[in-house]
Design a protein around this motif. Structure first.
Motif, PDB file in Angstrom:
ATOM      1  N   ASN A 100       0.832  -1.211   0.000  1.00 34.22           N
ATOM      2  CA  ASN A 100       0.000   0.000   0.000  1.00 34.22           C
ATOM      3  C   ASN A 100       0.864   1.259   0.000  1.00 34.22           C
ATOM      4  O   ASN A 100       0.522   2.266   0.613  1.00 34.22           O
ATOM      5  CB  ASN A 100      -0.960   0.012   1.200  1.00 34.22           C
ATOM      6  CG  ASN A 100      -2.034  -1.054   1.066  1.00 34.22           C
ATOM      7  OD1 ASN A 100      -2.641  -1.206   0.004  1.00 34.22           O
ATOM      8  ND2 ASN A 100      -2.269  -1.805   2.130  1.00 34.22           N
ATOM      9  N   GLU A 101       1.986   1.179  -0.672  1.00 35.86           N
ATOM     10  CA  GLU A 101       2.882   2.320  -0.867  1.00 35.86           C
ATOM     11  C   GLU A 101       3.219   2.390  -2.350  1.00 35.86           C
ATOM     12  O   GLU A 101       3.734   1.433  -2.920  1.00 35.86           O
ATOM     13  CB  GLU A 101       4.150   2.148  -0.041  1.00 35.86           C
ATOM     14  CG  GLU A 101       5.131   3.300  -0.192  1.00 35.86           C
ATOM     15  CD  GLU A 101       6.391   3.101   0.626  1.00 35.86           C
ATOM     16  OE1 GLU A 101       7.378   3.821   0.366  1.00 35.86           O
ATOM     17  OE2 GLU A 101       6.407   2.218   1.511  1.00 35.86           O
ATOM     18  N   TRP A 102       2.904   3.519  -2.985  1.00 36.99           N
ATOM     19  CA  TRP A 102       3.073   3.660  -4.427  1.00 36.99           C
ATOM     20  C   TRP A 102       4.434   4.255  -4.766  1.00 36.99           C
ATOM     21  O   TRP A 102       4.845   5.267  -4.187  1.00 36.99           O
ATOM     22  CB  TRP A 102       1.966   4.531  -5.012  1.00 36.99           C
ATOM     23  CG  TRP A 102       0.596   4.008  -4.761  1.00 36.99           C
ATOM     24  CD1 TRP A 102      -0.351   4.518  -3.923  1.00 36.99           C
ATOM     25  CD2 TRP A 102       0.012   2.841  -5.349  1.00 36.99           C
ATOM     26  NE1 TRP A 102      -1.490   3.753  -3.953  1.00 36.99           N
ATOM     27  CE2 TRP A 102      -1.302   2.712  -4.823  1.00 36.99           C
ATOM     28  CE3 TRP A 102       0.452   1.885  -6.266  1.00 36.99           C
ATOM     29  CZ2 TRP A 102      -2.160   1.684  -5.183  1.00 36.99           C
ATOM     30  CZ3 TRP A 102      -0.406   0.860  -6.622  1.00 36.99           C
ATOM     31  CH2 TRP A 102      -1.687   0.758  -6.092  1.00 36.99           C
ATOM     32  N   VAL A 103       5.122   3.630  -5.722  1.00 31.72           N
ATOM     33  CA  VAL A 103       6.436   4.116  -6.135  1.00 31.72           C
ATOM     34  C   VAL A 103       6.556   4.042  -7.658  1.00 31.72           C
ATOM     35  O   VAL A 103       5.841   3.281  -8.316  1.00 31.72           O
ATOM     36  CB  VAL A 103       7.576   3.288  -5.502  1.00 31.72           C
ATOM     37  CG1 VAL A 103       7.550   3.392  -3.989  1.00 31.72           C
ATOM     38  CG2 VAL A 103       7.512   1.824  -5.942  1.00 31.72           C
ATOM     39  N   LYS A 104       7.462   4.839  -8.208  1.00 26.79           N
ATOM     40  CA  LYS A 104       7.768   4.749  -9.623  1.00 26.79           C
ATOM     41  C   LYS A 104       8.527   3.444  -9.896  1.00 26.79           C
ATOM     42  O   LYS A 104       9.114   2.850  -8.992  1.00 26.79           O
ATOM     43  CB  LYS A 104       8.615   5.934 -10.074  1.00 26.79           C
ATOM     44  CG  LYS A 104       7.902   7.275 -10.022  1.00 26.79           C
ATOM     45  CD  LYS A 104       8.822   8.378 -10.519  1.00 26.79           C
ATOM     46  CE  LYS A 104       8.127   9.722 -10.521  1.00 26.79           C
ATOM     47  NZ  LYS A 104       9.032  10.805 -11.002  1.00 26.79           N
TER      48      LYS A 104
END
Length: 214
Positions: A100-104
């Motif tokens: 639940n952590e968005w990254v490129k």
């Protein structure tokens, strides 16, 4: 030090090279076929959020028993080979849960070694669709299982596969910048699919959305 996850996926690739004589195959579709990988893929039954009968991947439904793929957008049968690499590697996942952590893409663990696998241009067409007909674009995304999210000027979360979640974030044009879209990944996606397959999501997703637009 080489990231452990890179070595893990690389070891699976080496196992495949030992299991098959890849030089014997003229096309990748001859290698990535249901006969070669059905046993591995069937191990996904009742795991990682899948059911017992089939798996859905961007509106393509693969029958666990027969290996046949139905395109839910057209209600027509289609080739299974395009999704087999994703499903095979997913069957070998390390189950770390969803972060639940968005990254490129370039912030995923080990992505430094596979930067070529992701191309921002793949999703640029979605920014054009956002400008020209955002309502139709949003409907197309929802057809593929997307849910609205609270980021940017508009955003949609999509389960490429149940444990491989991505986020599209749209920004309206302003006086300085044109409209844009970013594709972000759940941070733990790398444990469920190698970098090459994760990078391919940009093309896969864009092509399926544009197909749905008609």
């Amino acid at each position: 030090m080489v990231d452990e996850i890179i070595e893990y996926w690389a070891s699976l690739a080496r196992e495949l090279a030992a299991r098959f004589n890849i030089e014997e195959f003229d096309k990748s579709s001859d290698f990535w076929n249901w006969k070669n990988f059905s046993e591995d893929i069937r191990n996904l039954r009742n795991k990682f959020g899948f059911g017992n009968e089939y798996v859905d991947i961007m509106g393509l439904r693969v029958d666990f028993e027969t290996g046949e793929t139905l395109d839910l957008l057209t209600d027509q049968k289609t080739s299974t080979s395009r999704v087999i690499p994703h499903l095979y590697y997913h069957s070998k996942s390390q189950d770390k849960g969803v972060a639940n952590e968005w990254v490129k893409y370039n912030a995923l663990s080990g992505s430094w070694a596979c930067r070529y696998s992701f191309d921002e241009k793949d999703v640029k067409a979605l920014a054009d669709a956002f400008v020209n007909n955002k309502e139709k674009l949003f409907e197309a995304l929802k057809k593929l299982g997307a849910k609205e999210a609270d980021f940017g000027d508009a955003a949609f979360e999509l389960p490429f596969l149940p444990m491989v979640k991505v986020l599209l974030v749209f920004e309206e044009a302003d006086e300085e910048f044109p409209a844009s879209v970013r594709l972000l990944y759940d941070k733990n996606s790398i444990f469920y699919m190698p970098h090459e397959q994760l990078g391919d999501i940009s093309w896969f997703l864009a092509s399926r959305v544009l197909q749905s637009l008609g």
